[in-house]
Motif scaffolding. Structure first.
Motif, short mmCIF file in Angstrom:
data_model
loop_
_atom_site.label_atom_id
_atom_site.label_comp_id
_atom_site.label_asym_id
_atom_site.label_seq_id
_atom_site.Cartn_x
_atom_site.Cartn_y
_atom_site.Cartn_z
N PRO A 516 -0.50 -37.87 7.66
CA PRO A 516 0.65 -36.68 7.77
C PRO A 516 1.97 -37.23 7.52
CG PRO A 516 -0.79 -37.03 9.78
CD PRO A 516 -1.41 -38.00 8.49
N ASP A 517 2.34 -38.08 7.61
CA ASP A 517 3.57 -38.52 7.18
C ASP A 517 3.75 -38.64 5.58
OD1 ASP A 517 1.96 -40.86 6.57
OD2 ASP A 517 3.43 -42.33 7.36
N THR A 561 -3.62 -38.28 14.60
CA THR A 561 -2.39 -38.69 14.21
C THR A 561 -1.44 -37.55 13.68
OG1 THR A 561 -3.80 -40.57 13.28
CG2 THR A 561 -1.55 -40.05 12.07
N ALA A 563 2.79 -36.02 12.36
CA ALA A 563 4.17 -36.28 12.02
C ALA A 563 4.69 -34.68 12.14
CB ALA A 563 4.12 -37.06 10.55
N PRO A 584 6.83 -37.42 18.13
CA PRO A 584 6.78 -38.29 16.90
C PRO A 584 7.97 -38.31 16.35
CG PRO A 584 5.65 -36.01 16.31
CD PRO A 584 5.94 -36.17 17.83
N SER A 586 10.87 -37.46 14.61
CA SER A 586 10.91 -36.24 13.91
C SER A 586 11.91 -36.39 12.75
CB SER A 586 11.54 -35.11 14.80
OG SER A 586 11.93 -33.89 14.22
N TYR A 597 9.43 -39.56 7.01
CA TYR A 597 8.74 -39.16 7.98
C TYR A 597 7.74 -40.59 8.62
CZ TYR A 597 10.28 -34.73 6.29
OH TYR A 597 10.83 -33.85 5.68
N ARG A 598 7.59 -40.51 9.82
CA ARG A 598 6.60 -41.48 10.52
C ARG A 598 5.80 -40.96 11.37
NH1 ARG A 598 9.63 -46.17 13.43
NH2 ARG A 598 11.13 -44.39 14.16
N SER A 599 4.50 -41.07 11.52
CA SER A 599 3.31 -40.88 12.22
C SER A 599 3.32 -41.39 13.42
CB SER A 599 2.09 -41.05 11.34
OG SER A 599 2.08 -40.40 10.19
#
Length: 673
Positions: A516-517, A561, A563, A584, A586, A597-599
């Motif tokens: 996702p990230d 998971t 993001a 998460p 944001s 971005y981070r998951s």
């Protein structure tokens, strides 16, 4: 109120003594002459025998701690008639050392010499100017017949009623303030113009009021006198007021039917007794084409009825209900207005034989039965197109329409036509945008073997058009499923088109198996590149921002998971009903080129709910997003036990209600297997 016949022309001041219990303990010949009671009839009896019940509060007010007091009150003569009197009280001590009040009552109609002008009051009561007297508490203590006639729109014209008394749907704060200023300063206030509406909303009056302070011979303030003239029937004033109202009331929404009805409602009864607004089929995008309806040589369908108003309940003048096709003879004023674009003006409606009415017996019968006698038909024309006609008729009002009435009707038609055209253009664009967006959104969502899915999209009722909200579910390798929801900045066709491009890009990146990230980083970079390629003539890229939440659920590990790129937090509901909003880290919205971005990893129990949504579900003008999130948590907790196919509608109904959403709403709910 009338002067009793038993009152002599020379009406002296009545003097009486009242003890602290309110009983009469002193009575003079002057009191007997003024009020008609002998001493034997009133002594040691309550003073309430003498004063009208609605003025008892003012009488009781005299028994305060003052040494002297004064005011107005209405007394009951022995023969039952009323006498308005100016009352002055002075504290005294009786021979028995008991406190009491010496009360002097002077008829309000008495002149400076003390002689009662018995011929003056009948003239005052018959004057067309509404007159009333108000005491220091702004309570009405006297009024004439003209004031009583205005009671339907100004219910404070009633003995004993105070201006400060609240009544539903009315406000007198400004008038109270003016009256108190006059009481305090003694400076008259002239020609105070106000508009009043009866509680049933059927009657409007414009009143011009002047206020004067009443003073005693010693200069003390006794109360306020109001002189009011009804200026409602000033034609020029009514026309200006009607045009002013038209700019506010016509076109309050971007709905052609509501706009047509607003025109009809506005013109009745100020201009006409009966008004219809009939629109061409081009104004109604979803209506059945009129060409498909049966026509004859005598009658053809030309319009659809969009608005109707009448002074009579149920609009008995109307042959067609709202929404129905309106048939007219081929040779009639209606078709003439359509072909020429000019208004039809008929001050005296010609109903004799040999006219177009011979071809329209139903309309001729209604004209005869309801007494229609004067007619105006105005084209509703905007940008070269005739959108329909507005018909103005008088029945009960015997006055024929004048050229001034025609000019006013045409002006109303122009304003209504512009609002109708705006509504028509908006409806067309909204219809096209909705069609585009529905085609771009997934029609058959599947969560594979990982989750069961349900979704709902609700377009807003706002004037700025459909937005770019979207959702999607993308089956991935190894039995996983990707869940995505996003919201493109802006509204209209461009936002819907951008939404379609982003949805396609997300699907393409998802098939690459990106976490996702990383997917959001690539999506941000892609949107920036697309904006640069679509740069305008000035070389600057058009902004195409969006928020997005991307989540991947793996049923093998029960791990989710996710993001987020500037998007509201998703919610999960455990099988026991506990609701949690996961936040998460944001990152910035998509399209700014700052993507970092981070998951966030979650472990979900079997049978858990995952709810992804756009901000239209939780944000309103009255409350911020955090308050909306709290409300959503409660709604989700109550809806979680429902079958999956009912959850989305239940949640949206609980959050938005029946009033409609202020912004588009996209909701995607998944239940893990």
């Amino acid at each position: 109120m009338t002067t009793p016949e038993s009152m002599p022309i020379s009406a002296p001041t009545a003097v009486l003594v009242i003890d602290t219990r309110g009983d009469v303990i002193g009575w003079t010949p002057g009191a007997e002459e003024l009020l008609g009671y002998s001493a034997a009839e009133v002594l040691n009896r309550s003073g309430a025998l003498l004063i009208m019940p609605e003025r008892a509060a003012a009488w009781d007010a005299g028994y305060g701690g003052q040494e002297t007091w004064s005011g107005f009150a209405e007394f009951r003569h022995r023969d039952g008639t009323r006498i308005l009197g100016h009352v002055e009280g002075t504290r005294l001590v009786t021979p028995g050392e008991e406190p009491a009040w010496l009360v002097a009552v002077t008829p309000a109609t008495a002149g400076a010499s003390g002689r009662a002008c018995s011929w003056v009051e009948p003239l005052i009561r018959r004057t067309p100017v509404a007159m009333a007297i108000w005491d220091h508490d702004l309570r009405c203590v006297w009024l004439n017949t003209a004031a009583e006639r205005l009671r339907t729109v100004f219910p404070w014209y009633r003995l004993g009623r105070s201006l400060a008394e609240p009544l539903p749907g009315t406000h007198t704060e400004a008038m109270q303030e003016t009256a108190r200023q006059v009481l305090a300063s003694g400076v008259p206030h002239l020609d105070r113009e106000t508009r009043w509406t009866s509680p049933d909303r059927r009657e409007d009056r414009t009143l011009s009021t002047s206020l004067f302070r009443l003073e005693g011979v010693d200069g003390r303030s006794l109360g306020v006198c109001t002189l009011t003239m009804d200026i409602s029937h000033s034609r020029s004033r009514d026309r200006l007021a009607l045009l002013r109202d038209a700019s506010v009331r016509i076109g309050s929404t971007l709905d052609v039917r509501k706009t047509a009805q607003e025109l009809a409602d506005l013109a009745v009864p100020v201009l006409a007794d009966y008004v219809t607004v009939d629109l061409a089929e081009s104004v109604f995008p979803h209506a059945e084409p009129l060409q498909r309806l049966a026509a004859t040589e005598m009658s053809i369908p030309v319009f659809r009825r969009a608005g109707v108003a009448s002074i009579h309940d149920g609009s008995p003048e109307s042959l067609w209900p709202l929404g129905q096709a309106v048939f007219v003879p081929p040779s009639s004023p209606f078709t003439e207005v359509l072909s020429s674009g000019r208004a039809h003006f008929e001050p005296v409606l010609n109903t004799s034989s040999g006219t177009w009415l011979d071809q329209d017996p139903d309309r001729a019968a209604v004209i005869h039965d309801t007494g229609m006698h004067t007619l105006i038909i105005v084209p509703l024309q905007a940008r070269g197109d005739i959108l329909g006609v507005a018909v103005f008729v008088r029945t009960d009002n015997p006055e024929p329409f004048t050229r001034d009435d025609l000019i006013l009707a045409e002006e109303l038609g122009v304003r209504a036509a512009l609002s109708l055209d705006n509504a028509r253009q908006y409806t067309r664009e909204r219809t096209a945008t909705l069609a585009l967006q529905r085609n771009l959104l997934p029609s058959n969502l599947t969560g594979g073997d990982a989750v069961d899915l349900v979704s709902h999209y609700l377009p807003s009722d706002a004037h700025d058009g459909v937005g770019g909200d979207w959702f999607d579910a993308i089956p991935l390798r190894d039995g996983r499923v990707a869940l995505v929801v996003g919201d493109v900045t802006g509204h209209g066709i461009n936002a819907a088109a951008t939404m379609g491009r982003l949805r396609t890009a997300v699907r393409t990146l998802a098939y690459l198996g990106l976490p996702p990230d990383e997917l959001l980083v690539h999506l941000d970079d892609l949107v920036v590149r697309l904006a640069e390629e679509d740069a305008g003539p000035d070389g600057f890229p058009d902004a195409a921002g969006a928020t997005c939440l991307y989540a991947v659920y793996d049923p093998a590990t029960r791990c989710c998971t996710m993001a987020a790129a500037g998007h509201p937090p998703p919610a999960t509901v455990t099988p026991s009903g506990a609701v949690t909003f996961h936040r998460p880290p944001s990152g910035t919205p998509i399209g700014l080129g700052l993507g970092s971005y981070r998951s966030l990893d979650l472990e979900l129990a079997e049978g858990s709910l995952i709810a992804l949504y756009t901000d239209g579900l939780i944000e309103t003008r009255e409350a911020d997003i955090e308050a909306g999130i709290d409300r959503l948590g409660g709604v989700l907790a109550r809806a979680a036990a429902l079958p999956l196919d009912k959850i989305c509608r239940t949640v949206i109904r609980g959050m938005v209600g029946d009033t409609g959403a202020e912004d588009d709403v996209a909701l995607l709910v998944a239940r893990t297997r």
